[in-house]
Design an enzyme around this catalytic site. Sequence first.
Site, mmCIF file in Angstrom:
data_model
loop_
_atom_site.group_PDB
_atom_site.id
_atom_site.type_symbol
_atom_site.label_atom_id
_atom_site.label_comp_id
_atom_site.label_asym_id
_atom_site.label_seq_id
_atom_site.Cartn_x
_atom_site.Cartn_y
_atom_site.Cartn_z
ATOM 1 N N ASN A 46 0.844 -1.191 0.000
ATOM 2 C CA ASN A 46 0.000 0.000 0.000
ATOM 3 C C ASN A 46 0.880 1.241 0.000
ATOM 4 O OD1 ASN A 46 0.568 -0.836 2.773
ATOM 5 N ND2 ASN A 46 -0.905 0.680 3.487
ATOM 6 N N CYS A 57 -3.935 0.532 -2.656
ATOM 7 C CA CYS A 57 -3.837 -0.664 -1.814
ATOM 8 C C CYS A 57 -2.817 -1.647 -2.387
ATOM 9 C CB CYS A 57 -5.194 -1.344 -1.720
ATOM 10 S SG CYS A 57 -6.466 -0.353 -0.924
ATOM 11 N N GLU A 59 -3.035 -4.845 -2.895
ATOM 12 C CA GLU A 59 -3.584 -5.792 -3.854
ATOM 13 C C GLU A 59 -3.660 -5.179 -5.249
ATOM 14 O OE1 GLU A 59 -4.680 -4.874 -0.857
ATOM 15 O OE2 GLU A 59 -6.155 -6.302 -0.079
ATOM 16 N N CYS A 91 -10.244 -4.541 0.834
ATOM 17 C CA CYS A 91 -11.331 -3.557 0.828
ATOM 18 C C CYS A 91 -12.246 -3.833 -0.362
ATOM 19 C CB CYS A 91 -10.762 -2.142 0.791
ATOM 20 S SG CYS A 91 -10.048 -1.666 -0.809
ATOM 21 N N CYS A 94 -10.619 -3.272 -3.818
ATOM 22 C CA CYS A 94 -9.706 -4.365 -4.178
ATOM 23 C C CYS A 94 -10.477 -5.624 -4.558
ATOM 24 C CB CYS A 94 -8.734 -4.647 -3.042
ATOM 25 S SG CYS A 94 -7.477 -3.364 -2.878
#
Length: 136
Positions: A46, A57, A59, A91, A94
Site C-alpha cells: 500500500n 492498496c 492488492e 477492501c 480491491c
Amino acid sequence: MLNKERMDKLLIEAQQIAVKAYAPYSKFRVGAALLCEDGTVITGVNVENRSFGLTICAERNAICAAIAKGCQRFLAIAIYTPDSIEPVGPCGACRQVLGEFMTGSIPVRFAGSGPNQVNTTVGELLPFDSLHELRK
C-alpha cells in the site's frame, strides 16, 4: 487448486514485502503477493497519500504491476498486514479489481501478525459478481 505449501510461500512473500509499504498516516502496512499463471510472483504494497482516496492498496498495486509486465492470468493472491493481529481482508475496491482479473475459484489467503489466517476464494469475497456474466 494450489497446495498448502505453495500458499504458505506466497504468504511469506506478502509478509516480506509488507515492510516496504508507505503508510505514514495510518501506520497500517499491507503487502500482497500475486501468483501469475506462468509461476511468476508479483508483489505490491500500500502507498498512502494525505488524501486517503488517492491511496493505492497493496492488492491493486500488485495487479497493476503484473499487468504492466504482461501477466493477466493469476492463480492465487496472499495478503499480509503486520500491523494487525487479526487477518484483514481486501477492501471493496480491491475485491472489485480482483474480480476483474480472477475467476471466483482463485484462492485468497490473508493474515495479520497473529496466528489466525483466512483461506477463501475471490468468489467468496465478491459474491453475486455479475461482471463475468456481462463478458459473455
